[in-house]
Motif scaffolding. Sequence first.
Motif, PDB file in Angstrom:
ATOM      1  N   TYR A   1      59.043  34.459  66.656  1.00 42.44           N
ATOM      2  CA  TYR A   1      59.029  32.999  66.598  1.00 42.44           C
ATOM      3  C   TYR A   1      57.793  32.541  65.848  1.00 42.44           C
ATOM      4  O   TYR A   1      56.677  32.941  66.192  1.00 42.44           O
ATOM      5  N   ASP A   2      57.987  31.702  64.830  1.00 35.03           N
ATOM      6  CA  ASP A   2      56.871  31.189  64.030  1.00 35.03           C
ATOM      7  C   ASP A   2      56.654  29.681  64.211  1.00 35.03           C
ATOM      8  O   ASP A   2      55.910  29.085  63.467  1.00 35.03           O
ATOM      9  N   GLY A   3      57.317  29.068  65.175  1.00 34.82           N
ATOM     10  CA  GLY A   3      57.238  27.620  65.357  1.00 34.82           C
ATOM     11  C   GLY A   3      56.028  27.172  66.144  1.00 34.82           C
ATOM     12  O   GLY A   3      55.131  27.960  66.452  1.00 34.82           O
ATOM     13  N   PRO A   4      55.994  25.890  66.466  1.00 35.48           N
ATOM     14  CA  PRO A   4      54.866  25.314  67.217  1.00 35.48           C
ATOM     15  C   PRO A   4      54.704  25.972  68.589  1.00 35.48           C
ATOM     16  O   PRO A   4      55.678  26.404  69.201  1.00 35.48           O
ATOM     17  N   GLN A   5      53.479  26.026  69.034  1.00 36.22           N
ATOM     18  CA  GLN A   5      53.145  26.577  70.342  1.00 36.22           C
ATOM     19  C   GLN A   5      52.773  25.449  71.298  1.00 36.22           C
ATOM     20  O   GLN A   5      52.419  24.344  70.855  1.00 36.22           O
ATOM     21  N   PRO A   6      52.826  25.715  72.595  1.00 36.07           N
ATOM     22  CA  PRO A   6      52.462  24.668  73.556  1.00 36.07           C
ATOM     23  C   PRO A   6      51.066  24.108  73.253  1.00 36.07           C
ATOM     24  O   PRO A   6      50.130  24.861  72.970  1.00 36.07           O
ATOM     25  N   GLY A   7      50.951  22.803  73.265  1.00 33.22           N
ATOM     26  CA  GLY A   7      49.672  22.150  73.009  1.00 33.22           C
ATOM     27  C   GLY A   7      49.380  21.906  71.545  1.00 33.22           C
ATOM     28  O   GLY A   7      48.397  21.268  71.205  1.00 33.22           O
ATOM     29  N   GLU A   8      50.203  22.427  70.641  1.00 25.64           N
ATOM     30  CA  GLU A   8      50.014  22.206  69.207  1.00 25.64           C
ATOM     31  C   GLU A   8      50.856  21.031  68.773  1.00 25.64           C
ATOM     32  O   GLU A   8      51.935  20.799  69.281  1.00 25.64           O
ATOM     33  N   SER A   9      50.346  20.298  67.819  1.00 22.98           N
ATOM     34  CA  SER A   9      51.101  19.152  67.289  1.00 22.98           C
ATOM     35  C   SER A   9      52.010  19.560  66.175  1.00 22.98           C
ATOM     36  O   SER A   9      51.808  20.477  65.475  1.00 22.98           O
TER      37      SER A   9
END
Length: 103
Positions: free
Chosen positions: A95-103
């Motif tokens: 997975y290359d998508g956003p992580q928790p806490g990232e905008s």
Amino acid sequence: MAKGYWVARVDVSDAEAYKKYVAANAEPFAQFGARFLVRAGQFENPEGTSRSRNVVIEFPSYEAALACYNAPGYQAAIELRRAAAESDLVIVEGYDGPQPGES
């Protein structure tokens, strides 16, 4: 490009025979850029079922992970493993998508 991963759970029934599988998988793993992230370390199993060994192997891509599994060298290694262990294997795309806490 997302990496690829093998997630394996293994119960070894014949440790000496399993060593032959480990020796046989070294070449295809090197050929396809495999890198061990988890290799039978200490673990807890708070939910579901488990086996005695857990392994996570990272590949440069999902395609490389699939190609390694299907390679003749690894297919030959599987026959050695089947005589020495029971296992479950999932090949999954990273997975290359956003992580928790990232905008």
